[in-house]
Design an enzyme around this catalytic site. Sequence first.
Site, PDB file in Angstrom:
ATOM      1  N   CYS A  87      35.625  58.533  58.636  1.00  0.00           N
ATOM      2  CA  CYS A  87      36.920  57.868  58.501  1.00  0.00           C
ATOM      3  C   CYS A  87      37.841  58.207  59.687  1.00  0.00           C
ATOM      4  O   CYS A  87      37.540  57.818  60.806  1.00  0.00           O
ATOM      5  CB  CYS A  87      37.532  58.235  57.142  1.00  0.00           C
ATOM      6  SG  CYS A  87      38.851  57.137  56.672  1.00  0.00           S
ATOM      7  N   HIS A 173      33.494  57.301  52.937  1.00  0.00           N
ATOM      8  CA  HIS A 173      33.417  58.741  52.627  1.00  0.00           C
ATOM      9  C   HIS A 173      32.104  59.084  51.921  1.00  0.00           C
ATOM     10  O   HIS A 173      32.022  59.003  50.700  1.00  0.00           O
ATOM     11  CB  HIS A 173      34.606  59.137  51.746  1.00  0.00           C
ATOM     12  CG  HIS A 173      35.899  59.114  52.486  1.00  0.00           C
ATOM     13  ND1 HIS A 173      36.394  60.211  53.159  1.00  0.00           N
ATOM     14  CD2 HIS A 173      36.784  58.111  52.689  1.00  0.00           C
ATOM     15  CE1 HIS A 173      37.529  59.897  53.738  1.00  0.00           C
ATOM     16  NE2 HIS A 173      37.790  58.625  53.469  1.00  0.00           N
ATOM     17  N   GLU A 175      30.975  61.877  51.285  1.00  0.00           N
ATOM     18  CA  GLU A 175      31.148  63.080  50.453  1.00  0.00           C
ATOM     19  C   GLU A 175      31.710  62.745  49.071  1.00  0.00           C
ATOM     20  O   GLU A 175      31.581  63.550  48.146  1.00  0.00           O
ATOM     21  CB  GLU A 175      32.053  64.096  51.161  1.00  0.00           C
ATOM     22  CG  GLU A 175      33.534  63.739  51.245  1.00  0.00           C
ATOM     23  CD  GLU A 175      33.872  62.726  52.345  1.00  0.00           C
ATOM     24  OE1 GLU A 175      32.950  62.094  52.891  1.00  0.00           O
ATOM     25  OE2 GLU A 175      35.068  62.563  52.639  1.00  0.00           O
ATOM     26  N   GLY A 227      43.325  76.960  27.167  1.00  0.00           N
ATOM     27  CA  GLY A 227      42.305  76.530  26.215  1.00  0.00           C
ATOM     28  C   GLY A 227      41.395  75.466  26.797  1.00  0.00           C
ATOM     29  O   GLY A 227      40.381  75.132  26.213  1.00  0.00           O
ATOM     30  N   GLY A 228      41.732  74.923  27.961  1.00  0.00           N
ATOM     31  CA  GLY A 228      40.889  73.937  28.623  1.00  0.00           C
ATOM     32  C   GLY A 228      39.684  74.616  29.268  1.00  0.00           C
ATOM     33  O   GLY A 228      39.607  75.848  29.309  1.00  0.00           O
TER      34      GLY A 228
END
Length: 514
Positions: A87, A173, A175, A227-228
């Site tokens: 890019c 891109h 990636e 908690g995630g």
Amino acid sequence: MAGKTINRGKIFVVDFGGQTAHLITRRLKDLGVDSSLIDPDESFRVCSRKKPQGIIFSGGPASVYEIGAPTIDKKIFNLGIPILGICYGWQLMAHLLGGEVESADKEYGPTILTVLKFDSLFYGLPTYTKVIESHGDSVRKMPRGFSSVAKTETVKYAAVENVGDKLFGVQFHPEAHHSEHGSEMLANFATRICNLSLHPQKLNVEEMVSEIKEKVGNKKVIGAFSGGTDSAVAAALVAKAIGKNFIPFFVDSGLMREETIDRIKNKFPKILGVPVEIISARDLFLARLKGVVDPEEKRKKIGALYIELFERELKKHKDAKYLLQGTTYADFIHSQGSKRSAYIKSHHNVGGLPKKMKFKLLEPLRYFYTDQVREIGVKIGLPRDAIYQQPFPGPGHAVRIVGEVTKERLAKQVQADGIVVEEMRKSGWYKKVFQCWSVMTGTNSTGVKGDGRFYGEVVAVRIVNSKDRMSAEIARVPFPILEKIAARIVNEVPNVSRVVYDITSKPPATMEWE
Ligand code: XMP
């Protein structure tokens, strides 16, 4: 930790500030190629001294003609080291070598690449492949010695090569996870062009645990525990490293999903082997958010209040020295992770922290993406429902309510979001998508209920798929499920006139509305 030096040659990634610059090194490390980011100003010196097997120029938010746009010493092209420009990296290469760049042919999001030549970068790949583009500028005239090896509908020089000088460029891109064969293209660059062999490494959890042990010593760590998945994995690592010297808290802001608080109270103390303290602060959060409409201000206010509450708790634990955060690399990069990347939004566990803090941050997951975090979770023995739960933003429902967060609008959002989650679970789709939620859009529209017209809020439903949160596409959930969600929301949630489905990919949209 993952990505330990492999010592079989290296690719340097010159960081021009692209949102995905770090992701390039991550992809290379996953493939088994040692790789690290370097600054453009240092690149020529570092590359001539260390002689890597390859160099990649990352993307970046600038335009090559902009004053102060990052550039590179042209002598780098004389080192004889293969270079791949991505890019902005390709535009800069073209610009420095006598090509021309123009600001036209804008492409954002997924597009189809037509491959014209199948050796080098595209060896073994199909003719048509989906890639992610995100650029304003593109190359109008290639420098001498280059030829086009792939195109898209609007970009003639979507991939180019100058085999003699070992220079390659792509406008898209590779990636990005949603670039279908992106990893293979990077593998082709590493193996066929840079002559490297691939030696994939495994994540080493034991090493991560000992690193934490060594860093923290006998000091206490306060845990920013939501908690995630990210914070659960971070907490499990620290609990394993220092046991009872770890003090996890949960701030009940009222902005999280109700199921979260249940999990925190009933499951995690057993899993971690240490108690979790609950700080009830629902009214306090609403009071602080009164009159706040700007999303960034919301994030900062929420982040500041979290810290305030933690500092209050800290007084009870005077010997605590560290604050644990489950920050991952995607959080970090979205809050301007590298020197030259553009500002997108400050995720509250990074950008919203007050400048002055009494304790140091401990962020064991800072350089990992969601899929790696999950892998660490599996290795450390967390139960699957804690690892494979959907990510939920730190500021929670607050960034899913466009405009002011009032008690009434929050209640509506909690109810609408609960319906989305419930219907997705019932249909078996909850597990198939990355995230699903509702958004209170702050826009009103006309509706008819019974015999009367009314003017009520429009609720958006957003359901996306993503691997690493850097890019996402909408989930193609069957219409009957969406219709059921819409019917339930308009009927059950007060003052909602209609439900719309957000069908925008990331990029160009972000996942959250705010
Ligand atoms: P965006 O909206 O930036 O979201 O495309 C990418 C991912 O990040 C989550 N997100 C946040 N997480 N604090 C967080 O901890 C935040 O302020 C925040 N904003 C977005 C979002 O849910 C998605 O998974």
